[in-house]
Scaffold this motif. Structure first.
Motif, PDB file in Angstrom:
ATOM      1  N   LEU A  32       0.881  -1.075  -0.283  1.00 50.74           N
ATOM      2  CA  LEU A  32      -0.105  -0.162   0.360  1.00 50.74           C
ATOM      3  C   LEU A  32       0.671   1.041  -0.399  1.00 50.74           C
ATOM      4  O   LEU A  32       1.259   1.326   1.000  1.00 50.74           O
ATOM      5  N   LEU A  33       0.408   1.802  -1.046  1.00 55.01           N
ATOM      6  CA  LEU A  33       1.825   3.135  -1.256  1.00 55.01           C
ATOM      7  C   LEU A  33       1.089   4.826  -1.039  1.00 55.01           C
ATOM      8  O   LEU A  33       0.116   4.738  -1.297  1.00 55.01           O
ATOM      9  N   GLU A  34       1.191   5.777   0.192  1.00 50.34           N
ATOM     10  CA  GLU A  34       0.499   6.730   0.157  1.00 50.34           C
ATOM     11  C   GLU A  34       1.564   7.426   0.594  1.00 50.34           C
ATOM     12  O   GLU A  34       2.532   7.527   0.708  1.00 50.34           O
ATOM     13  N   ARG A  35       1.644   9.068  -0.178  1.00 48.99           N
ATOM     14  CA  ARG A  35       2.241   9.888  -0.122  1.00 48.99           C
ATOM     15  C   ARG A  35       2.391  10.768   0.988  1.00 48.99           C
ATOM     16  O   ARG A  35       3.435  11.210   1.646  1.00 48.99           O
ATOM     17  N   LYS A  36       1.359  10.540   1.836  1.00 49.03           N
ATOM     18  CA  LYS A  36       1.408  11.259   3.011  1.00 49.03           C
ATOM     19  C   LYS A  36       2.186  10.909   4.120  1.00 49.03           C
ATOM     20  O   LYS A  36       1.884   9.455   3.868  1.00 49.03           O
ATOM     21  N   ALA A  37       2.296  11.112   4.851  1.00 45.77           N
ATOM     22  CA  ALA A  37       3.937  10.697   5.790  1.00 45.77           C
ATOM     23  C   ALA A  37       2.669  10.371   7.092  1.00 45.77           C
ATOM     24  O   ALA A  37       3.621   9.183   7.476  1.00 45.77           O
ATOM     25  N   VAL A  45     -10.477  19.340   2.111  1.00 45.01           N
ATOM     26  CA  VAL A  45     -11.855  19.600   2.843  1.00 45.01           C
ATOM     27  C   VAL A  45     -12.602  18.215   2.654  1.00 45.01           C
ATOM     28  O   VAL A  45     -12.586  17.684   1.613  1.00 45.01           O
ATOM     29  N   ASP A  46     -13.371  17.824   4.148  1.00 43.76           N
ATOM     30  CA  ASP A  46     -14.939  16.937   3.797  1.00 43.76           C
ATOM     31  C   ASP A  46     -15.331  17.587   5.066  1.00 43.76           C
ATOM     32  O   ASP A  46     -15.211  17.740   5.882  1.00 43.76           O
ATOM     33  N   GLY A  47     -16.558  16.887   4.765  1.00 42.97           N
ATOM     34  CA  GLY A  47     -17.520  17.091   5.065  1.00 42.97           C
ATOM     35  C   GLY A  47     -17.788  16.090   6.062  1.00 42.97           C
ATOM     36  O   GLY A  47     -18.439  16.429   7.851  1.00 42.97           O
ATOM     37  N   THR A 148       5.210   7.787   0.085  1.00 37.34           N
ATOM     38  CA  THR A 148       5.353   7.583  -1.123  1.00 37.34           C
ATOM     39  C   THR A 148       4.597   7.931  -2.076  1.00 37.34           C
ATOM     40  O   THR A 148       3.525   7.542  -2.511  1.00 37.34           O
ATOM     41  N   GLN A 149       5.322   8.760  -3.335  1.00 39.89           N
ATOM     42  CA  GLN A 149       4.314   9.488  -4.328  1.00 39.89           C
ATOM     43  C   GLN A 149       4.394   8.497  -5.348  1.00 39.89           C
ATOM     44  O   GLN A 149       5.919   8.914  -6.264  1.00 39.89           O
ATOM     45  N   ALA A 150       3.248   8.181  -6.269  1.00 37.61           N
ATOM     46  CA  ALA A 150       3.525   7.460  -7.190  1.00 37.61           C
ATOM     47  C   ALA A 150       3.403   7.925  -8.685  1.00 37.61           C
ATOM     48  O   ALA A 150       2.739   8.995  -8.259  1.00 37.61           O
TER      49      ALA A 150
END
Ligand SMILES: Cc1cc2nc3c(=O)[nH]c(=O)nc-3n(C[C@H](O)[C@H](O)[C@H](O)COP(=O)(O)OP(=O)(O)OC[C@H]3O[C@@H](n4cnc5c(N)ncnc54)[C@H](O)[C@@H]3O)c2cc1C
Length: 443
Positions: A32-37, A45-47, A148-150
């Motif tokens: 699983l790759l995710e750009r956030k640390a 923004v998210d309700g 990790t930024q794809a």
């Protein structure tokens, strides 16, 4: 070349994390790759994670049992862990510019008598849901690569390789692209070129604690000629998201929100003494949904495949379905489109088929109507109770049919407002083209 996996997932939002948990629990080897640390921090923004209860959205509904600490998805047939605060939501309120009129969708007093049966949604803490999914995925053996930024994918004969900004590669039999509304994977594979571009949306939001509201639960919209504002209860009681969103890239959403919160002659009283808890913003492009969310052994899930705001629940459901489809493809030794057909069927049955072709036309109301016109129009809809819902698709239909019935009265009482409404209706297509023209599609 790095290690080989059954499945490489890009993006650890609700879609990617759900896919990782399910694929890991099914016994697949997953990266699983995710750009956030920090995966569970929410910056955009998210309700909030408002889960539909007692009504269906995208053909699915949810349940919540605080004793068992489980959120259930009974149509799909699974549940997820939730240990945190929660808050009931009963419906929408739409307030007029002056604050004199309010249209309620649902009868709160009645609904509150039996919340379990009558609530339309429960607000959960999205960060805690992501945390539980991440912990479950890791417990099932999923290898997680934060920060990790794809950057793109390359199809090989029997696999797909994901490249990253740091020059690493991750090879999988399949890839799930769950990298959100401005998906880099979708763009890098050239799929945006065939999608209609609607607009670039800008959104800005503040979190607040301790508002002085005349009501406490649900989603409140305030319609003003200069823009629309929302006040939405969070999972934590007394906490609210307050924001504004616009397709007009020339608007300064922060300045608009500041004026609404601190200077509006009516609404600023709601915020006196309230404490600001966070600031979030985003700029997102809106493209037509993908009709077929698959290409070259890459499955597209959640917002990456939708037009915007697929919803946290919709995203989690597509992650669940895609991970199960990949599992079956591997069991059946069909490492191709035929292998994951159950995901394409699921997508078409619940999402694209019923909703994919619906177009959300948008207008700059302030170009046509002023605050006093809006006050008049909203006052008319207060006379008859409207059905409770938290489903945007139903909401727009209810508003449309309510005003269609009121048209003869408006034309008689206020021919000036009626003429403006007709001009607005005539210019819907022009407005749509205008929003697309001032956006930044970044194909
Ligand atoms: C303004 C706005 C308001 C919303 N309000 C609500 C609401 O009230 N209720 C609701 O249910 N839904 C709401 N939504 C929708 C909801 O936030 C999304 O539908 C949901 O988060 C989609 O989940 P996802 O997993 O598909 O994508 P995301 O949640 O966007 O997750 C994508 C993940 O991929 C990561 N990523 C992106 N690019 C890369 C890359 N190149 N490499 C590695 N990682 C990458 C991102 O950091 C992110 O963690 C809102 C959305 C917007 C834009």
């Amino acid at each position: 070349m790095g290690k080989k996996y059954d499945l490489v997932i890009v993006g650890a939002g609700p879609a990617g994390l759900m896919a990782a948990k399910v694929a890991g629990e099914n016994g697949l080897q997953v990266a699983l790759l995710e750009r956030k640390a920090n995966i569970t921090n929410i910056y955009r923004v998210d309700g909030g994670f408002m889960a539909p209860m007692n009504e269906y959205t995208f053909g699915h509904t949810m349940t919540f049992n605080p004793e068992a600490k489980r959120i259930g998805f009974p149509v799909a047939g699974f549940s997820i862990r939730y240990e945190g605060p929660w808050n009931n939501g009963y419906g929408f309120d739409v307030w007029s510019p002056s604050g004199k009129y309010r249209v309620s969708f649902g009868k709160r007093e009645e609904q509150r008598k039996d919340p379990k049966r009558n609530r339309m949604a429960v607000a959960f803490d999205k960060g805690l849901i992501l945390k539980a999914l991440l912990e479950d995925a890791q417990a099932a053996g999923v290898e997680v690569f934060p920060a990790t930024q794809a950057t793109g994918v390359e199809k090989k004969k029997d696999s797909v390789v994901v490249q990253t900004e740091a020059g690493e590669t991750f090879e999988g039999l399949f890839v799930i692209a769950a990298d959100g509304v401005n998906s880099r994977i979708v763009r890098s594979m050239g799929l945006n070129k065939d999608r209609k571009f609607y607009a670039t949306n800008k959104a800005y939001e503040w979190g607040f604690e301790g508002l002085d509201l005349p009501h406490v639960e649900g989603i409140t919209f305030v319609m003003k000629a200069e823009g629309m504002f929302s006040v939405i209860n969070e999972a934590e009681k007394g906490h609210y998201h307050v924001g504004t969103i616009s397709r007009n890239t020339k608007y300064d959403c922060k300045a608009m929100l500041h004026k609404f919160v601190y200077e509006d002659p009516f609404y600023s009283r709601w915020f006196k003494g309230a404490k600001k808890t966070y600031t979030r913003s985003c700029v997102v492009n809106m493209f037509h949904a993908l009709k077929e969310p698959f290409k070259d052994n890459v499955l597209f899930c959640g917002d990456a495949a939708w037009l915007l705001e697929f919803s946290n629940c919709g995203a989690a459901l597509t992650g669940w379905s895609a991970a199960n489809a990949v599992t079956l493809a591997i069991i059946d030794r069909k490492i191709n489109k035929e292998g994951i057909q159950s995901y394409l069927d699921y997508w078409d049955k619940w999402f694209y088929g019923p909703h994919g072709e619906i177009e959300f036309k948008s207008v700059e109301i302030g170009d046509f109507l002023d605050d006093s016109d809006l006050d008049y129009l909203i006052s008319l809809a207060t006379e008859k109770p409207l059905p409770a819902t938290l489903d945007f698709y139903k909401l727009f239909n209810i508003i449309g049919s309510t005003y269609a019935e009121l048209f003869p009265r408006i034309s008689e009482e206020r021919p000036d407002v009626f003429a403006k409404l007709m001009t607005m209706a005539d210019q819907l297509d022009e407005q749509d083209e205008h929003f697309a023209k001032i956006g930044f599609p970044n194909l």
